[in-house]
Design an enzyme around this catalytic site. Sequence first.
Site, short mmCIF file in Angstrom:
data_model
loop_
_atom_site.label_atom_id
_atom_site.label_comp_id
_atom_site.label_asym_id
_atom_site.label_seq_id
_atom_site.Cartn_x
_atom_site.Cartn_y
_atom_site.Cartn_z
N CYS A 163 0.86 -1.19 0.00
CA CYS A 163 0.00 0.00 0.00
C CYS A 163 0.90 1.23 0.00
O CYS A 163 2.06 1.15 -0.43
CB CYS A 163 -0.98 -0.03 1.17
N ASN A 204 2.31 1.38 4.45
CA ASN A 204 2.61 0.11 5.13
C ASN A 204 2.33 0.18 6.64
O ASN A 204 3.01 -0.47 7.43
CB ASN A 204 4.07 -0.33 4.86
N CYS A 216 -1.34 0.74 7.52
CA CYS A 216 -2.80 0.51 7.64
C CYS A 216 -3.24 -0.71 6.83
O CYS A 216 -3.51 -1.78 7.38
CB CYS A 216 -3.58 1.75 7.20
N ARG A 217 -3.31 -0.55 5.52
CA ARG A 217 -3.95 -1.58 4.70
C ARG A 217 -3.08 -2.81 4.47
O ARG A 217 -3.55 -3.95 4.63
CB ARG A 217 -4.36 -0.99 3.34
N SER A 218 -1.81 -2.61 4.05
CA SER A 218 -1.01 -3.81 3.73
C SER A 218 -0.66 -4.65 4.95
O SER A 218 -0.62 -5.89 4.83
CB SER A 218 0.23 -3.47 2.88
N ASP A 238 -8.19 3.82 1.20
CA ASP A 238 -7.24 4.27 2.22
C ASP A 238 -8.02 4.78 3.45
O ASP A 238 -8.74 5.77 3.35
CB ASP A 238 -6.38 5.39 1.63
P1 4NP Z 1 -1.73 2.82 4.22
O1 4NP Z 1 -2.32 4.18 4.84
O2 4NP Z 1 -1.20 3.17 2.86
O3 4NP Z 1 -2.92 1.93 4.16
O4 4NP Z 1 -0.66 2.35 5.18
C1 4NP Z 1 -1.59 5.36 4.89
C2 4NP Z 1 -0.69 5.55 5.90
C3 4NP Z 1 0.04 6.73 5.98
C4 4NP Z 1 -0.16 7.70 5.03
C5 4NP Z 1 -1.09 7.51 4.02
C6 4NP Z 1 -1.79 6.34 3.95
N1 4NP Z 1 0.55 8.93 5.12
O5 4NP Z 1 0.31 9.81 4.28
O6 4NP Z 1 1.41 9.06 5.99
#
Ligand code: 4NP
Length: 153
Positions: A9, A12, A14-16, A124
């Site tokens: 994602c 790294n 939240c989703r992955s 997201d």
């Molecule tokens: P992820 O979520 O891609 O599912 O891990 C996010 C985590 C952090 C950020 C964006 C999305 N960020 O902009 O820091």
Amino acid sequence: MTPSVLFVCLGNICRSPLAEAAFRAEAARRGLDVEIDSAGTGGWHAGDAPDRRAQAVARRHGIDISGLRGRQIEAGDFTRFTHILALDPQNLRDLRAAEPSDATAELGLLLDLVPGREGQAVRDPYYDGPEAFDVTWDDVTLAARALADRLGG
Ligand code: 4NP
């Protein structure tokens, strides 16, 4: 050859990590021999534990992901893994842009595995409320089952 799957994602955190956790659980249930990891296209959260809301939803489903740490995708991942699955279409575009010429991994979009969800993003949840993480969990669980079916479990 043992299949190996990398979920990717943006951050790294939240989703992955949730996709990794859901697929580890599904693979264990089915006795599937597979290596599993996750990474982000971005490096801002390298070394960080998963977001507390992601940890909470995993815990509600009986899985402790507090020991996972964020990392950014690296060139070696494209030969180390047999499958690299992007959580959303932008992640897939970024992976294709970073793909080295010697890449052997098969790149794909995670929800393409789920009938009726082809082409869709695992949304997201980072800027949303904690309930968004329940939606993330449901999506990655569906995909984990479909992936286990595909890999022969
Ligand atoms: P992820 O979520 O891609 O599912 O891990 C996010 C985590 C952090 C950020 C964006 C999305 N960020 O902009 O820091």
